[in-house]
Write a protein that holds these residues in place. Structure first.
Motif, PDB file in Angstrom:
ATOM      1  N   GLN A 159      32.649  -3.049  66.791  1.00  0.00           N
ATOM      2  CA  GLN A 159      33.496  -4.208  66.530  1.00  0.00           C
ATOM      3  C   GLN A 159      34.787  -3.833  65.836  1.00  0.00           C
ATOM      4  OE1 GLN A 159      30.781  -6.940  64.660  1.00  0.00           O
ATOM      5  NE2 GLN A 159      31.425  -8.564  66.087  1.00  0.00           N
ATOM      6  N   ALA A 160      35.894  -4.288  66.415  1.00  0.00           N
ATOM      7  CA  ALA A 160      37.180  -4.015  65.774  1.00  0.00           C
ATOM      8  C   ALA A 160      37.260  -4.790  64.463  1.00  0.00           C
ATOM      9  CB  ALA A 160      38.315  -4.439  66.697  1.00  0.00           C
ATOM     10  N   VAL A 161      37.868  -4.210  63.445  1.00  0.00           N
ATOM     11  CA  VAL A 161      38.187  -4.949  62.227  1.00  0.00           C
ATOM     12  C   VAL A 161      39.190  -6.041  62.642  1.00  0.00           C
ATOM     13  CG1 VAL A 161      39.470  -4.777  60.042  1.00  0.00           C
ATOM     14  CG2 VAL A 161      37.724  -3.069  60.605  1.00  0.00           C
ATOM     15  N   PRO A 162      38.933  -7.302  62.292  1.00  0.00           N
ATOM     16  CA  PRO A 162      39.835  -8.370  62.743  1.00  0.00           C
ATOM     17  C   PRO A 162      41.297  -8.066  62.381  1.00  0.00           C
ATOM     18  CG  PRO A 162      37.878  -9.303  61.725  1.00  0.00           C
ATOM     19  CD  PRO A 162      37.811  -7.815  61.493  1.00  0.00           C
ATOM     20  N   GLY A 163      42.165  -8.173  63.367  1.00  0.00           N
ATOM     21  CA  GLY A 163      43.592  -7.933  63.133  1.00  0.00           C
ATOM     22  C   GLY A 163      44.021  -6.492  63.387  1.00  0.00           C
ATOM     23  N   ALA A 164      43.065  -5.549  63.392  1.00  0.00           N
ATOM     24  CA  ALA A 164      43.434  -4.128  63.532  1.00  0.00           C
ATOM     25  C   ALA A 164      44.169  -3.840  64.846  1.00  0.00           C
ATOM     26  CB  ALA A 164      42.194  -3.239  63.383  1.00  0.00           C
ATOM     27  N   PRO A 165      43.722  -4.401  65.992  1.00  0.00           N
ATOM     28  CA  PRO A 165      44.471  -4.124  67.231  1.00  0.00           C
ATOM     29  C   PRO A 165      45.927  -4.565  67.129  1.00  0.00           C
ATOM     30  CG  PRO A 165      42.311  -5.024  67.760  1.00  0.00           C
ATOM     31  CD  PRO A 165      42.486  -5.171  66.263  1.00  0.00           C
ATOM     32  N   ARG A 166      46.170  -5.689  66.466  1.00  0.00           N
ATOM     33  CA  ARG A 166      47.553  -6.163  66.352  1.00  0.00           C
ATOM     34  C   ARG A 166      48.375  -5.262  65.432  1.00  0.00           C
ATOM     35  NH1 ARG A 166      47.700 -11.910  64.377  1.00  0.00           N
ATOM     36  NH2 ARG A 166      45.505 -11.607  63.837  1.00  0.00           N
ATOM     37  N   VAL A 167      47.749  -4.745  64.389  1.00  0.00           N
ATOM     38  CA  VAL A 167      48.467  -3.836  63.473  1.00  0.00           C
ATOM     39  C   VAL A 167      48.889  -2.568  64.216  1.00  0.00           C
ATOM     40  CG1 VAL A 167      48.228  -2.362  61.422  1.00  0.00           C
ATOM     41  CG2 VAL A 167      47.303  -4.693  61.400  1.00  0.00           C
ATOM     42  N   VAL A 168      47.942  -1.980  64.951  1.00  0.00           N
ATOM     43  CA  VAL A 168      48.240  -0.742  65.674  1.00  0.00           C
ATOM     44  C   VAL A 168      49.338  -0.992  66.706  1.00  0.00           C
ATOM     45  CG1 VAL A 168      47.277   0.940  67.310  1.00  0.00           C
ATOM     46  CG2 VAL A 168      45.975   0.289  65.267  1.00  0.00           C
ATOM     47  N   HIS A 169      49.212  -2.098  67.423  1.00  0.00           N
ATOM     48  CA  HIS A 169      50.197  -2.437  68.437  1.00  0.00           C
ATOM     49  C   HIS A 169      51.588  -2.604  67.813  1.00  0.00           C
ATOM     50  CE1 HIS A 169      51.570  -3.986  72.268  1.00  0.00           C
ATOM     51  NE2 HIS A 169      52.158  -4.983  71.632  1.00  0.00           N
ATOM     52  N   ALA A 170      51.654  -3.313  66.698  1.00  0.00           N
ATOM     53  CA  ALA A 170      52.946  -3.560  66.043  1.00  0.00           C
ATOM     54  C   ALA A 170      53.575  -2.258  65.542  1.00  0.00           C
ATOM     55  CB  ALA A 170      52.768  -4.543  64.890  1.00  0.00           C
ATOM     56  N   LEU A 171      52.747  -1.350  65.026  1.00  0.00           N
ATOM     57  CA  LEU A 171      53.284  -0.059  64.554  1.00  0.00           C
ATOM     58  C   LEU A 171      53.854   0.743  65.722  1.00  0.00           C
ATOM     59  CD1 LEU A 171      50.487   0.971  62.011  1.00  0.00           C
ATOM     60  CD2 LEU A 171      52.859   0.407  61.449  1.00  0.00           C
ATOM     61  N   LEU A 172      53.105   0.774  66.822  1.00  0.00           N
ATOM     62  CA  LEU A 172      53.575   1.519  67.995  1.00  0.00           C
ATOM     63  C   LEU A 172      54.871   0.920  68.526  1.00  0.00           C
ATOM     64  CD1 LEU A 172      50.158   2.111  69.836  1.00  0.00           C
ATOM     65  CD2 LEU A 172      51.625   3.870  68.816  1.00  0.00           C
ATOM     66  N   ARG A 173      54.942  -0.417  68.533  1.00  0.00           N
ATOM     67  CA  ARG A 173      56.140  -1.075  69.058  1.00  0.00           C
ATOM     68  C   ARG A 173      57.367  -0.773  68.203  1.00  0.00           C
ATOM     69  NH1 ARG A 173      55.456  -7.151  69.595  1.00  0.00           N
ATOM     70  NH2 ARG A 173      56.541  -6.947  67.619  1.00  0.00           N
ATOM     71  N   ARG A 174      57.116  -0.566  66.903  1.00  0.00           N
ATOM     72  CA  ARG A 174      58.230  -0.207  66.017  1.00  0.00           C
ATOM     73  C   ARG A 174      58.600   1.259  66.099  1.00  0.00           C
ATOM     74  NH1 ARG A 174      58.781  -3.208  60.410  1.00  0.00           N
ATOM     75  NH2 ARG A 174      58.848  -5.314  61.260  1.00  0.00           N
ATOM     76  N   GLY A 175      57.898   1.992  66.971  1.00  0.00           N
ATOM     77  CA  GLY A 175      58.219   3.412  67.139  1.00  0.00           C
ATOM     78  C   GLY A 175      57.631   4.300  66.058  1.00  0.00           C
ATOM     79  N   LYS A 176      56.629   3.787  65.335  1.00  0.00           N
ATOM     80  CA  LYS A 176      55.990   4.617  64.308  1.00  0.00           C
ATOM     81  C   LYS A 176      55.031   5.609  64.966  1.00  0.00           C
ATOM     82  CE  LYS A 176      57.719   2.222  60.826  1.00  0.00           C
ATOM     83  NZ  LYS A 176      58.742   2.809  59.942  1.00  0.00           N
ATOM     84  N   GLY A 177      54.847   6.755  64.323  1.00  0.00           N
ATOM     85  CA  GLY A 177      53.797   7.676  64.741  1.00  0.00           C
ATOM     86  C   GLY A 177      52.469   7.092  64.286  1.00  0.00           C
ATOM     87  N   VAL A 178      51.510   6.991  65.194  1.00  0.00           N
ATOM     88  CA  VAL A 178      50.187   6.472  64.828  1.00  0.00           C
ATOM     89  C   VAL A 178      49.150   7.499  65.269  1.00  0.00           C
ATOM     90  CG1 VAL A 178      48.500   4.627  65.199  1.00  0.00           C
ATOM     91  CG2 VAL A 178      50.932   4.068  65.079  1.00  0.00           C
ATOM     92  N   PHE A 179      48.344   7.959  64.306  1.00  0.00           N
ATOM     93  CA  PHE A 179      47.329   8.967  64.617  1.00  0.00           C
ATOM     94  C   PHE A 179      45.983   8.506  64.077  1.00  0.00           C
ATOM     95  CE2 PHE A 179      51.368  11.256  64.062  1.00  0.00           C
ATOM     96  CZ  PHE A 179      51.513  11.747  65.356  1.00  0.00           C
TER      97      PHE A 179
END
Ligand code: PLP
Ligand code: CA
Length: 306
Positions: A37-57
């Motif tokens: 189960q995803a932590v609620p909101g986590a998919p949106r956080v990851v998506h928003a970081l990627l959209r801002r051009g952040k490195g996500v690992f």
């Protein structure tokens, strides 16, 4: 008296961190998901970081799955845009270590572990011993030991037996045989108050039997961060935030690598644990203290709204 670190952040402070950091490293279990189960909101956080051009690992000590399976899991749990190159698991990094650092060619690796580890070894082209199932009741005298084993790699193994322990101990009598562990995690939380013993237990058994210390690949060792920074240019520790749920692995990892650290309270460690470390007189305990604390990574969400 103000405690060192453990700074509760919200709103404007999180927005400031988002501006200040170029890369975000996330532990997986307890931070972005709980099992299936995803932590609620986590998919949106990851998506928003990627959209801002952040490195996500993603840095996970879970060695049981190859990266391809994680890619599918991210998709299944509603994460978009996560690619295999973003995922650094302890089994993938162990395979890189054996290939690039230890440069194992012939001879092979004796694996006390699971299929996910073998798959990453295969993909990296690292030879490992293909063992037939042991006959029930067999002892170490019934086994043919292979010559020239270059390394013993220990990880999660739900088929662990005394005989495997015995064979691994024999191979490690050779001082040129490397002793590696995917991680040294003691246990993992499951549902209903149950726990899963971690790879650290199996490594500890082998350490006692051999009098040797394993080289740990996963968090808190720095090797995973070295894998990231060798594959991505411009990953500057000063511009990275490590987000995790376990003080003794994730915060220590961040601290070992010179990263700012953030504890989320959706996993193993509690705020009280962090505060206790913070009050400790022992300097070694200060490495477990997070710089920042949030209830959940969903606390990032308001900061993305302009
Ligand atoms: N290893 C195993 C076998 C696990 O099941 C887990 C968590 O579920 C972990 C390690 C820890 O993973 P992470 O580093 O993502 O918290
Ligand atoms: Ca975790």
């Amino acid at each position: 008296i103000g405690l060192k670190g453990c700074r509760r952040v919200r709103g404007a402070q999180i927005r400031h961190l988002l501006d200040a950091k170029a890369c975000f490293l996330f532990d997986c279990d307890g931070v972005i998901w709980h099992g299936e189960q995803a932590v609620p909101g986590a998919p949106r956080v990851v998506h928003a970081l990627l959209r801002r051009g952040k490195g996500v690992f993603f840095v996970t000590n879970n060695c049981t799955r190859p990266r391809e399976t994680y890619v599918r899991k991210f998709r299944r749990l509603g994460f978009t845009g996560v690619r295999r190159e973003h995922i650094f698991s302890s089994s993938y990094c162990a395979a890189l270590y054996l290939r690039d650092v230890a440069q194992v060619r012939g001879g092979g690796v004796f694996v006390v572990g699971c299929e996910g580890m073998r798959e990453e070894l295969r993909e990296a082209g690292v030879p490992y011993l293909q063992e037939e199932a042991d006959v029930p009741g067999a002892t170490i005298y019934d086994c043919a030991l292979s010559a020239g084993v270059k390394a013993v790699l220990v990880g999660h193994d739900d088929q662990f037996t005394f005989l495997k322990l015995a064979k691994a101990s024999c191979y490690l009598r050779d001082p040129d045989c490397l002793f590696l562990a995917t991680d040294s995690d003691p246990w993992h939380p499951l549902k209903d108050g149950r726990i899963l013993p971690g790879s650290g237990c199996l490594t500890a058994a082998l350490e006692v039997a051999t009098g040797r210390k394993a080289t740990v690949i996963g968090k808190p060792s720095r090797f995973m961060f070295e894998c990231i920074s060798s594959q991505f240019t411009g990953v500057d520790p000063a511009q990275c935030l490590m987000v995790g749920d376990r003080l003794e692995t994730d915060m220590l990892f961040g601290s070992n690598c010179g990263l700012d650290t953030m504890l989320t309270l959706t996993g193993v460690s509690q705020l009280e644990d962090a505060e206790e470390y913070s009050r400790s007189e022992q300097s070694t305990k200060q490495c477990f203290v997070p710089d920042y604390v949030v209830d959940t990574i969903a606390d990032f969400l308001p900061a993305f709204e302009e």
